[in-house]
Enzyme design. Structure first.
Site, PDB file in Angstrom:
ATOM      1  CE1 TYR A 172      -3.347   2.922   1.024  1.00  0.00           C
ATOM      2  CE2 TYR A 172      -1.808   3.324   2.835  1.00  0.00           C
ATOM      3  CZ  TYR A 172      -2.892   3.725   2.073  1.00  0.00           C
ATOM      4  OH  TYR A 172      -3.516   4.918   2.337  1.00  0.00           O
ATOM      5  CG  HIS A 173       4.535   3.485   2.427  1.00  0.00           C
ATOM      6  ND1 HIS A 173       4.057   4.773   2.448  1.00  0.00           N
ATOM      7  CD2 HIS A 173       5.866   3.588   2.644  1.00  0.00           C
ATOM      8  CE1 HIS A 173       5.040   5.617   2.687  1.00  0.00           C
ATOM      9  NE2 HIS A 173       6.160   4.924   2.795  1.00  0.00           N
ATOM     10  CG  HIS A 174       6.977   0.351  -1.601  1.00  0.00           C
ATOM     11  ND1 HIS A 174       8.182   0.753  -2.119  1.00  0.00           N
ATOM     12  CD2 HIS A 174       7.256  -0.157  -0.374  1.00  0.00           C
ATOM     13  CE1 HIS A 174       9.150   0.506  -1.251  1.00  0.00           C
ATOM     14  NE2 HIS A 174       8.611  -0.043  -0.175  1.00  0.00           N
TER      15      HIS A 174
END
Length: 294
Positions: A172-174
């Site tokens: 999700y973050h990447h």
């Protein structure tokens, strides 16, 4: 060369059609929800992968597909004892080079953003984006491109068979951070964006130093425990980063001349990261320590 020309022409035409489809739909969707990335900043309009989102979207799709196939292949072909044998030597060497590169790049971006902010007499928060600040725009652009390169973190995990590390939080973050910084780079690569870029770059200097140390120390548990004791504090630093970004978003949403929709998006995004990282920190550190005390 003449035999390859029809192939190049065909590939070029396919890409043109794909670019038209992706860019038209992405730009229309963003505008319809109030995330208007037009007009494009003249400071970054000629940079690669800025005017059109197609390069980024294509990389994101490739990223997700590789994760899916990689996880499935590891589960299907590797047993637990195979994973304990370690990865090939060339992977270990690449991990070291990769981490050194990102330490140096992150330090370069952090110092560059801070120096440009000082030169342009920025306040801590509440800074207007000015098209004349082309050097700051250059650092913001490099920061955005670095987020695409950081997909390699995940590919390394797949090569090493560490599928547990490829959590929802990680993917999700990447995936999301790269798209957010594409919008910033296209619309307003400067002003209040400097703070998040500089802060995140410094956190990444610390983070990739930790990863480099882990790679150099090997798998000896006693040695790792002796020298990698600060992993807990690294996660705390990441959470502190999100808290500061959240406070910045609240301030800028009310008082800054920087585009309001970017500040509001930053607020919502930081909330999501605080929840996910907070859950990760509790599971890995607090809950684990509680079990040890029993």
């Amino acid at each position: 060369m003449s035999m390859l020309s029809p192939i190049f022409i065909r590939v070029s035409e396919i890409w043109r059609q794909w670019d038209l489809l992706v860019s038209r739909n992405i730009l229309y969707t963003l505008k319809s929800i109030g995330w208007d990335v037009d007009p494009i900043s003249p400071a970054t309009k000629d940079y690669i992968a800025v005017e059109s989102p197609t390069f980024l979207i294509s990389n994101l799709l490739f990223y997700i597909v590789i994760i899916g196939f990689g996880r499935a292949r590891i589960r299907r072909t590797q047993r637990k004892q195979d994973l304990q044998n370690g990865s090939p030597g060339w992977v270990h060497f690449f991990v070291i080079i990769h981490n050194i590169f990102l330490i140096l790049l992150s330090l370069y971006m952090c110092c560059g953003c801070i120096l440009e902010a000082r030169k342009n007499k920025y306040h801590l928060w509440g800074n207007e984006y000015k098209q004349s600040e082309v050097e700051m725009a250059k650092y913001i652009y490099i920061f955005y491109i670095s987020k695409i390169y950081e997909f390699v973190d995940t590919f390394i995990m797949l090569l090493k068979g560490n599928i547990k590390q490829i959590s929802f939080l990680h993917v999700y973050h990447h995936a999301t951070i790269s798209f957010i910084w594409w919008m910033i780079t296209r619309k307003a690569p400067g002003g209040d964006a400097y703070f998040s870029a500089a802060l995140n770059s410094w956190v990444h200097v610390c983070m990739y130093t930790y990863y480099l140390s882990a790679a150099l120390l090997g798998k000896n548990k006693h040695v790792r425990k002796k020298y990698l004791w600060w992993g807990k504090y690294l996660t705390q630093l990441q959470i502190l980063q999100f808290v500061l970004n959240l406070l910045q978003a609240m301030y800028c949403s009310a008082y800054s001349p920087y585009p309001k929709w970017i500040s509001r998006l930053l607020f919502v995004y930081m909330l999501s990261l605080l929840v996910l990282f907070g859950q990760f920190y509790y599971t890995k550190h607090i809950a684990l320590e509680k079990r040890k005390l029993r």
